[in-house]
Each structure stands twice: as structure tokens, then as C-alpha cells.
Design a protein around this motif. Sequence first.
Motif, PDB file in Angstrom:
ATOM      1  N   GLY A   1      40.382  47.752  33.621  1.00 43.51           N
ATOM      2  CA  GLY A   1      39.630  48.829  34.249  1.00 43.51           C
ATOM      3  C   GLY A   1      40.441  49.512  35.342  1.00 43.51           C
ATOM      4  N   ILE A   2      41.125  48.708  36.144  1.00 43.26           N
ATOM      5  CA  ILE A   2      41.982  49.262  37.197  1.00 43.26           C
ATOM      6  C   ILE A   2      43.113  50.067  36.575  1.00 43.26           C
TER       7      ILE A   2
ATOM      8  N   ALA B   1      38.895  43.231  34.313  1.00 41.35           N
ATOM      9  CA  ALA B   1      38.913  44.005  35.550  1.00 41.35           C
ATOM     10  C   ALA B   1      40.256  44.707  35.721  1.00 41.35           C
TER      11      ALA B   1
ATOM     12  N   THR C   1      38.811  50.462  27.331  1.00 44.58           N
ATOM     13  CA  THR C   1      39.865  50.872  28.262  1.00 44.58           C
ATOM     14  C   THR C   1      41.175  51.189  27.553  1.00 44.58           C
TER      15      THR C   1
ATOM     16  N   ILE D   1      35.733  47.099  35.287  1.00 44.95           N
ATOM     17  CA  ILE D   1      35.923  46.339  36.526  1.00 44.95           C
ATOM     18  C   ILE D   1      34.663  45.542  36.857  1.00 44.95           C
ATOM     19  N   THR D   2      33.499  46.167  36.690  1.00 48.00           N
ATOM     20  CA  THR D   2      32.232  45.492  36.992  1.00 48.00           C
ATOM     21  C   THR D   2      31.995  44.311  36.053  1.00 48.00           C
TER      22      THR D   2
ATOM     23  N   ALA E   1      34.526  41.546  36.826  1.00 46.93           N
ATOM     24  CA  ALA E   1      34.225  40.856  38.088  1.00 46.93           C
ATOM     25  C   ALA E   1      33.028  39.926  37.936  1.00 46.93           C
TER      26      ALA E   1
END
Length: 243
Positions: free
Chosen positions: A89-90, A86, A29, A224-225, A228
Motif C-alpha cells: 500500500g505504501i 501494508a 496494489t 495499508i489498513t 496493519a
Amino acid sequence: MELFLALPFGFLIGMSHALETDHLAAISTLFDSRDGRRRLAWRGAVWGIGHSLSLLVVSIAVILLGLSVTHGVEASLEFAVGVMIAALGIRTLWRLRKEKIHVHAHDHGQKRHVHFHSHRTDTGAHDESLHAHAHAAPATSSTGLVLSIGLLHGLAGSAAFMILMLSTVDSPLQALGYLAFFSAGTIAGMGALTAILGLPLGRINRVGGWFSTATMATIGLAAITVGAMLATESLTSLLEFMA
């Protein structure tokens, strides 16, 4: 003889440690298409330095001061890492949306090339005059951010590292030597990993178009996956420990 066997083993474990899924998700990222391979390698090395610093602090506390890393603390730190991944990722998805990235071609002297262009400040119609620009120095993710990610990752993995290290060495001196080789392997592994990741991602960015945007969006969604899943697993483990 055991020490000479343990130290190279620590280096190899450190190299392989860089390939773990959560590390890959986090570092992907932070890719910036404007960076060269050296900058990308340096960013990975900074991550490894942060990781090593936090392990050094925990190692001193455990080996020299006799403290311990409880299961509850380990689960809490892993939960924080999951949330952080996560969030990265956002952040990647938000950058795609905020920067309004598209592709255009223009001339610099007698050379014509295609590259990405951002209109993060546009509020109206597309102004072609915005394309008349000089090529500025590369903008990169903050070194402090990368270092912080490495520090948190190191803390979260400290319990597993302690178990591995203490089962391999017999004295505090051997433990610190093992830590040094493990840290060197981690720094080298993350530096090489980010440089290698930069090759295909850089080519994809040069191709441009929807494929490049889709690739970065996929990286964001994957982070994100992974984050999480790690946070959920850690939270479940923490609740079971507290029950």
C-alpha cells in the motif's frame, strides 16, 4: 466416492480462497493501467502458482515427514503477510507521488487521445516537448515480486489449509490430489480475479483526472489498513502464544 467428492470441493475452495480480503488488497496494489487483461490474468496466475508451491512444500513436510505447523509459526507468518500488504500500500502511494502523474492529450497521426503521463525526472518547469514520445511496451510489476507475494501468502495460510484438508481426506494420496485441485482453483481464481479487477480500474484510468489518482490512493490506503489490522491481530496472537 469420497475422493471424487473431495477433489471438486478442493477446487471450489481454492476459487473462493482468492476472494479473501488480504488477497484482494495485495493484488489490487499491483494493478498497472498499461497492462492488458491477459497480462493481468497472468499476474494473478503467477500469484496462485507461488501460493501453491509453498503449500506443496508444507504439505510434503506435514503429510510425508510428520512435521507440524505450530500456532506460533502461523501467527509469525500472518504477521509477515500483514507487514507485506501494508508495504504494498505504501508502495502504491509512493508511486503516485514519485511519478508525478497527470493527464494530457496528444496526436498520433490523425488520432487524438488522452492518457497519463509521468514526469518522474522533472526538476523544473513543465516541458511540453516531453510529450513527444512513442508508445512503448507495457511496464509491469516484477514477476518475481508477484511470485514472492504468493509464496508468503501460501505459507501464512498453510496451517488453516492443513486443518481443512486433513479433515476431508483419509490418505496421503487423497491429500496430494486435494492439494492439486485446490491449487488449480486458486490459480484460476486469482487469474480471473485480476482480469476482472482490471476492467473497472482500466476504465477509471482512461477517464483520468483526479478520480483516477484518488482511486489508486484509496487502494493504497485500503491495503495499508488491511495489512496493519492483520499484523496487529497476528502480533497479539503471537504474544499470547509466547506468554
